[in-house]
Design a protein around this motif. Sequence first.
Motif, short mmCIF file in Angstrom:
data_model
loop_
_atom_site.label_atom_id
_atom_site.label_comp_id
_atom_site.label_asym_id
_atom_site.label_seq_id
_atom_site.Cartn_x
_atom_site.Cartn_y
_atom_site.Cartn_z
N ALA A 24 45.45 46.55 40.94
CA ALA A 24 45.41 45.09 40.78
C ALA A 24 45.79 44.69 39.35
O ALA A 24 46.49 43.69 39.14
N HIS A 25 45.34 45.45 38.36
CA HIS A 25 45.72 45.18 36.97
C HIS A 25 47.23 45.26 36.80
O HIS A 25 47.83 44.44 36.10
N GLN A 26 47.87 46.24 37.44
CA GLN A 26 49.32 46.38 37.34
C GLN A 26 50.04 45.22 38.02
O GLN A 26 51.07 44.76 37.53
N VAL A 27 49.51 44.75 39.13
CA VAL A 27 50.10 43.60 39.82
C VAL A 27 50.05 42.37 38.92
O VAL A 27 51.05 41.67 38.72
N VAL A 28 48.87 42.12 38.34
CA VAL A 28 48.72 40.95 37.47
C VAL A 28 49.58 41.10 36.22
O VAL A 28 50.24 40.15 35.80
N ALA A 29 49.62 42.30 35.64
CA ALA A 29 50.45 42.53 34.45
C ALA A 29 51.93 42.35 34.78
O ALA A 29 52.71 41.98 33.90
N GLY A 30 52.32 42.60 36.05
CA GLY A 30 53.70 42.42 36.48
C GLY A 30 54.04 41.00 36.86
O GLY A 30 55.10 40.73 37.40
N GLY A 31 53.12 40.06 36.59
CA GLY A 31 53.40 38.66 36.84
C GLY A 31 52.94 38.15 38.20
O GLY A 31 53.17 36.99 38.53
N GLY A 32 52.28 38.98 38.97
CA GLY A 32 51.83 38.57 40.29
C GLY A 32 50.40 38.08 40.30
O GLY A 32 49.71 38.09 39.28
N THR A 33 49.97 37.65 41.46
CA THR A 33 48.59 37.25 41.68
C THR A 33 47.88 38.39 42.40
O THR A 33 48.34 38.84 43.44
N GLY A 34 46.79 38.86 41.83
CA GLY A 34 46.02 39.93 42.44
C GLY A 34 44.92 39.36 43.31
O GLY A 34 44.11 38.55 42.87
N VAL A 35 44.92 39.76 44.56
CA VAL A 35 43.86 39.38 45.51
C VAL A 35 43.14 40.69 45.85
O VAL A 35 43.74 41.57 46.46
N ILE A 36 41.89 40.80 45.43
CA ILE A 36 41.17 42.04 45.66
C ILE A 36 40.07 41.85 46.69
O ILE A 36 39.55 40.74 46.86
N THR A 37 39.74 42.92 47.37
CA THR A 37 38.60 42.90 48.28
C THR A 37 37.62 43.98 47.86
O THR A 37 38.00 44.98 47.26
N GLY A 38 36.36 43.72 48.16
CA GLY A 38 35.33 44.70 47.88
C GLY A 38 34.04 44.30 48.58
O GLY A 38 33.90 43.18 49.05
N ARG A 39 33.10 45.23 48.64
CA ARG A 39 31.85 44.97 49.35
C ARG A 39 30.77 44.38 48.47
O ARG A 39 29.87 43.70 48.95
N ASP A 40 30.83 44.62 47.18
CA ASP A 40 29.78 44.20 46.25
C ASP A 40 30.23 42.94 45.52
O ASP A 40 31.18 42.97 44.73
N GLN A 41 29.53 41.83 45.77
CA GLN A 41 29.93 40.55 45.20
C GLN A 41 29.96 40.56 43.67
O GLN A 41 30.86 40.00 43.06
N ASP A 42 28.99 41.22 43.05
CA ASP A 42 28.96 41.29 41.58
C ASP A 42 30.16 42.06 41.03
O ASP A 42 30.77 41.64 40.05
N LYS A 43 30.51 43.18 41.67
CA LYS A 43 31.66 43.96 41.23
C LYS A 43 32.97 43.21 41.44
O LYS A 43 33.85 43.25 40.59
N VAL A 44 33.07 42.52 42.57
CA VAL A 44 34.28 41.73 42.83
C VAL A 44 34.39 40.63 41.79
O VAL A 44 35.47 40.41 41.21
N GLY A 45 33.28 39.95 41.49
CA GLY A 45 33.30 38.88 40.49
C GLY A 45 33.68 39.39 39.11
O GLY A 45 34.48 38.76 38.41
N ALA A 46 33.13 40.53 38.72
CA ALA A 46 33.46 41.12 37.41
C ALA A 46 34.93 41.53 37.35
O ALA A 46 35.60 41.31 36.33
N ALA A 47 35.42 42.10 38.43
CA ALA A 47 36.82 42.52 38.46
C ALA A 47 37.76 41.32 38.39
O ALA A 47 38.75 41.34 37.65
N VAL A 48 37.44 40.26 39.13
CA VAL A 48 38.26 39.04 39.09
C VAL A 48 38.24 38.45 37.68
O VAL A 48 39.27 38.01 37.16
N GLY A 49 37.06 38.48 37.04
CA GLY A 49 36.97 37.99 35.66
C GLY A 49 37.87 38.77 34.72
O GLY A 49 38.57 38.18 33.88
N ALA A 50 37.87 40.08 34.85
CA ALA A 50 38.72 40.91 33.99
C ALA A 50 40.20 40.69 34.29
O ALA A 50 41.02 40.58 33.37
N LEU A 51 40.54 40.62 35.57
CA LEU A 51 41.94 40.41 35.95
C LEU A 51 42.44 39.04 35.49
O LEU A 51 43.59 38.90 35.08
#
Length: 110
Positions: A24-51
């Motif tokens: 997902a970081h590579q997608v965002v770095a390449g100019g795209g929009t990263g849409v991630i899925t995950g089971r843990d809401q806190d981890k998904v939120g932290a990852a979206v924040g970083a991305l």
Amino acid sequence: MSESFEGRKAVVVGGSSGMGLATAHQVVAGGGTGVITGRDQDKVGAAVGALSQNGKAWGITAELTDRDQVDTKRRDRASGASTPAPSYRRLRCRARSSTPSRHNRYRSAW
């Protein structure tokens, strides 16, 4: 990845950690929009924040082996209750193995 994702969305299943998050970081770095899925809401939120520090990112929290959750997320997308709009490019990142029994019960649906 050397591919440009400019103007594209990529859904990365399991994108809240490990190889999925790196993808997902590579997608965002390449100019795209990263849409991630995950089971843990806190981890998904932290990852979206970083991305989001480097571009557009969205998160979907769901257990994709739970048919009810998948149906709910699908209905949310169809009704416009959640974003982004559908026009995704699928990437597959399989960081862990799963037992066939978890998936066999959905085989008839496809």
